[in-house]
Motif scaffolding. Structure first.
Motif, PDB file in Angstrom:
ATOM      1  N   SER A 166      -0.973   2.596  -6.770  1.00 44.62           N
ATOM      2  CA  SER A 166      -0.883   3.404  -5.558  1.00 44.62           C
ATOM      3  C   SER A 166      -2.029   3.033  -4.632  1.00 44.62           C
ATOM      4  O   SER A 166      -3.101   2.594  -5.078  1.00 44.62           O
ATOM      5  N   LEU A 167      -1.798   3.173  -3.343  1.00 42.01           N
ATOM      6  CA  LEU A 167      -2.787   2.850  -2.310  1.00 42.01           C
ATOM      7  C   LEU A 167      -3.295   1.425  -2.445  1.00 42.01           C
ATOM      8  O   LEU A 167      -4.440   1.118  -2.120  1.00 42.01           O
ATOM      9  N   GLY A 168      -2.438   0.541  -2.962  1.00 44.61           N
ATOM     10  CA  GLY A 168      -2.772  -0.868  -3.039  1.00 44.61           C
ATOM     11  C   GLY A 168      -3.504  -1.315  -4.282  1.00 44.61           C
ATOM     12  O   GLY A 168      -3.785  -2.504  -4.439  1.00 44.61           O
ATOM     13  N   PHE A 169      -3.814  -0.390  -5.212  1.00 42.78           N
ATOM     14  CA  PHE A 169      -4.584  -0.738  -6.400  1.00 42.78           C
ATOM     15  C   PHE A 169      -3.946  -0.132  -7.654  1.00 42.78           C
ATOM     16  O   PHE A 169      -3.263   0.886  -7.583  1.00 42.78           O
ATOM     17  N   ASP A 170      -4.200  -0.760  -8.801  1.00 44.45           N
ATOM     18  CA  ASP A 170      -3.877  -0.156 -10.099  1.00 44.45           C
ATOM     19  C   ASP A 170      -5.009   0.796 -10.435  1.00 44.45           C
ATOM     20  O   ASP A 170      -6.154   0.372 -10.623  1.00 44.45           O
ATOM     21  N   PHE A 198      -8.303  -8.474   2.113  1.00 41.65           N
ATOM     22  CA  PHE A 198      -7.974  -7.138   2.581  1.00 41.65           C
ATOM     23  C   PHE A 198      -8.370  -6.082   1.545  1.00 41.65           C
ATOM     24  O   PHE A 198      -8.896  -5.020   1.903  1.00 41.65           O
ATOM     25  N   ASP A 199      -8.128  -6.368   0.262  1.00 40.96           N
ATOM     26  CA  ASP A 199      -8.519  -5.428  -0.792  1.00 40.96           C
ATOM     27  C   ASP A 199     -10.027  -5.204  -0.786  1.00 40.96           C
ATOM     28  O   ASP A 199     -10.505  -4.077  -0.967  1.00 40.96           O
ATOM     29  N   ARG A 200     -10.778  -6.266  -0.584  1.00 37.24           N
ATOM     30  CA  ARG A 200     -12.239  -6.134  -0.546  1.00 37.24           C
ATOM     31  C   ARG A 200     -12.675  -5.260   0.621  1.00 37.24           C
ATOM     32  O   ARG A 200     -13.604  -4.458   0.500  1.00 37.24           O
ATOM     33  N   MET A 201     -12.022  -5.415   1.767  1.00 37.09           N
ATOM     34  CA  MET A 201     -12.362  -4.598   2.920  1.00 37.09           C
ATOM     35  C   MET A 201     -12.069  -3.121   2.651  1.00 37.09           C
ATOM     36  O   MET A 201     -12.866  -2.237   3.004  1.00 37.09           O
ATOM     37  N   VAL A 202     -10.919  -2.842   2.007  1.00 38.33           N
ATOM     38  CA  VAL A 202     -10.565  -1.453   1.687  1.00 38.33           C
ATOM     39  C   VAL A 202     -11.565  -0.865   0.701  1.00 38.33           C
ATOM     40  O   VAL A 202     -12.033   0.273   0.869  1.00 38.33           O
ATOM     41  N   LEU A 203     -11.917  -1.635  -0.335  1.00 37.79           N
ATOM     42  CA  LEU A 203     -12.894  -1.148  -1.307  1.00 37.79           C
ATOM     43  C   LEU A 203     -14.257  -0.942  -0.663  1.00 37.79           C
ATOM     44  O   LEU A 203     -14.935   0.061  -0.913  1.00 37.79           O
ATOM     45  N   GLN A 204     -14.652  -1.876   0.174  1.00 31.54           N
ATOM     46  CA  GLN A 204     -15.998  -1.831   0.747  1.00 31.54           C
ATOM     47  C   GLN A 204     -16.186  -0.688   1.733  1.00 31.54           C
ATOM     48  O   GLN A 204     -17.210   0.009   1.705  1.00 31.54           O
ATOM     49  N   TYR A 243       0.808  -1.215   0.000  1.00 29.28           N
ATOM     50  CA  TYR A 243       0.000   0.000   0.000  1.00 29.28           C
ATOM     51  C   TYR A 243       0.848   1.275   0.000  1.00 29.28           C
ATOM     52  O   TYR A 243       0.305   2.364  -0.161  1.00 29.28           O
ATOM     53  N   SER A 244       2.146   1.152   0.171  1.00 26.80           N
ATOM     54  CA  SER A 244       3.010   2.331   0.090  1.00 26.80           C
ATOM     55  C   SER A 244       3.639   2.487  -1.282  1.00 26.80           C
ATOM     56  O   SER A 244       4.294   3.508  -1.544  1.00 26.80           O
ATOM     57  N   ARG A 245       3.419   1.528  -2.168  1.00 27.48           N
ATOM     58  CA  ARG A 245       3.951   1.647  -3.529  1.00 27.48           C
ATOM     59  C   ARG A 245       3.256   2.788  -4.271  1.00 27.48           C
ATOM     60  O   ARG A 245       2.063   2.998  -4.121  1.00 27.48           O
ATOM     61  N   ASN A 246       4.028   3.496  -5.076  1.00 25.13           N
ATOM     62  CA  ASN A 246       3.477   4.590  -5.873  1.00 25.13           C
ATOM     63  C   ASN A 246       4.281   4.661  -7.163  1.00 25.13           C
ATOM     64  O   ASN A 246       5.290   5.360  -7.247  1.00 25.13           O
ATOM     65  N   ASP A 295      -3.942  10.172 -11.869  1.00 22.64           N
ATOM     66  CA  ASP A 295      -4.192   8.844 -11.319  1.00 22.64           C
ATOM     67  C   ASP A 295      -3.770   8.743  -9.857  1.00 22.64           C
ATOM     68  O   ASP A 295      -4.240   7.877  -9.130  1.00 22.64           O
ATOM     69  N   GLN A 296      -2.894   9.620  -9.430  1.00 21.36           N
ATOM     70  CA  GLN A 296      -2.475   9.630  -8.040  1.00 21.36           C
ATOM     71  C   GLN A 296      -3.490  10.341  -7.150  1.00 21.36           C
ATOM     72  O   GLN A 296      -3.689   9.974  -5.994  1.00 21.36           O
ATOM     73  N   LEU A 297      -4.161  11.341  -7.703  1.00 18.56           N
ATOM     74  CA  LEU A 297      -5.100  12.144  -6.922  1.00 18.56           C
ATOM     75  C   LEU A 297      -6.508  11.561  -6.936  1.00 18.56           C
ATOM     76  O   LEU A 297      -7.134  11.416  -5.885  1.00 18.56           O
ATOM     77  N   VAL A 298      -7.016  11.246  -8.113  1.00 15.30           N
ATOM     78  CA  VAL A 298      -8.415  10.804  -8.233  1.00 15.30           C
ATOM     79  C   VAL A 298      -8.534   9.549  -9.097  1.00 15.30           C
ATOM     80  O   VAL A 298      -9.558   9.337  -9.742  1.00 15.30           O
TER      81      VAL A 298
END
Length: 217
Positions: free
Chosen positions: A113-117, A187-193, A41-44, A65-68
């Motif tokens: 970034s923030l764990g997602f493409d 974990f990704d599902r929890m973050v999205l949800q 999740y710290s990758r950017n 893509d980094q902001l929105v």
């Protein structure tokens, strides 16, 4: 710092002895998971095409893509989730251009970034167009040409209408993304949800008045 590591090592040794081995094992698993989550999740890092300037212009990042940025699985799913708000089938109906070998349209960038493409528009969305030599010919893509078929106002209104729709909720959005090919772990599902999808909905609803200058009606 060395003393801290020595104390931690001593703690794990103590836990490992006797009946507390399972506690030490669980602690190590939790620590490993926390480290993995932090690294992921710290990758950017944005996708880049520096060896091909034209391709980089069409698909390289300008920072949006980094902001929105929208997770790419959700980006692919939205035309099906809210298809009645589009003038036709898919993103193509808004004038976005696709070319062979790319899973997203020209004028979009991709950043991890923030764990997602995550996907966002870049300059090429408005500055790549097409022409046909004859009515039956294949369209020729011209970088730098005005995007004569892009309906930018319709694109914004589509996002607004979709965000206001009752189907734009974490459960249906995640289901639509996975139907479109995305694969999310627990974990990704929890973050999205609980974070990403509610934040997207809130942003689009609050920002809709800022984009009224794009209204062409």
């Amino acid at each position: 710092m060395g003393g801290l590591f020595d104390r931690l090592a001593g703690l794990f040794v103590a836990l490992w002895r006797g009946r507390r081995r399972i506690v030490a094992l669980l602690a190590l698993i939790c620590l490993g998971g926390a480290i993995w989550i932090y690294i992921d999740y710290s990758r950017n890092k944005a996708e880049a095409f520096y060896d091909d300037p034209v391709k980089h212009f069409k698909y390289g990042s300008t920072g949006g893509d980094q902001l929105v940025g929208i997770p790419i699985g959700i980006f692919k799913a939205l035309p099906q989730l809210c298809r009645e708000y589009l003038p036709g089938e898919g993103w193509q109906s808004l004038g976005l251009l696709f070319e062979d070998g790319m899973e997203r349209p020209i004028g979009t960038s991709l950043r991890r970034s923030l764990g997602f493409d995550r996907v966002s528009l870049n300059c090429a969305a408005c500055h790549v167009g097409t022409y046909r030599a004859t009515p039956d010919a294949e369209p020729v893509i011209v970088p730098g040409m005005p995007a004569n078929r892009l309906l930018l106002g319709e694109f914004v209104r589509f996002l607004e209408n979709c965000a206001l729709d009752e189907r734009f909720n974490p459960w249906q959005v995640i289901e639509a993304a996975e139907t479109a090919g995305a694969r999310y772990g627990f974990f990704d599902r929890m973050v999205l949800q609980y974070l990403a999808v509610p934040a997207m909905k809130e942003f689009l609803i609050l920002a809709r008045h800022r984009f009224r200058f794009l209204d062409t009606e």
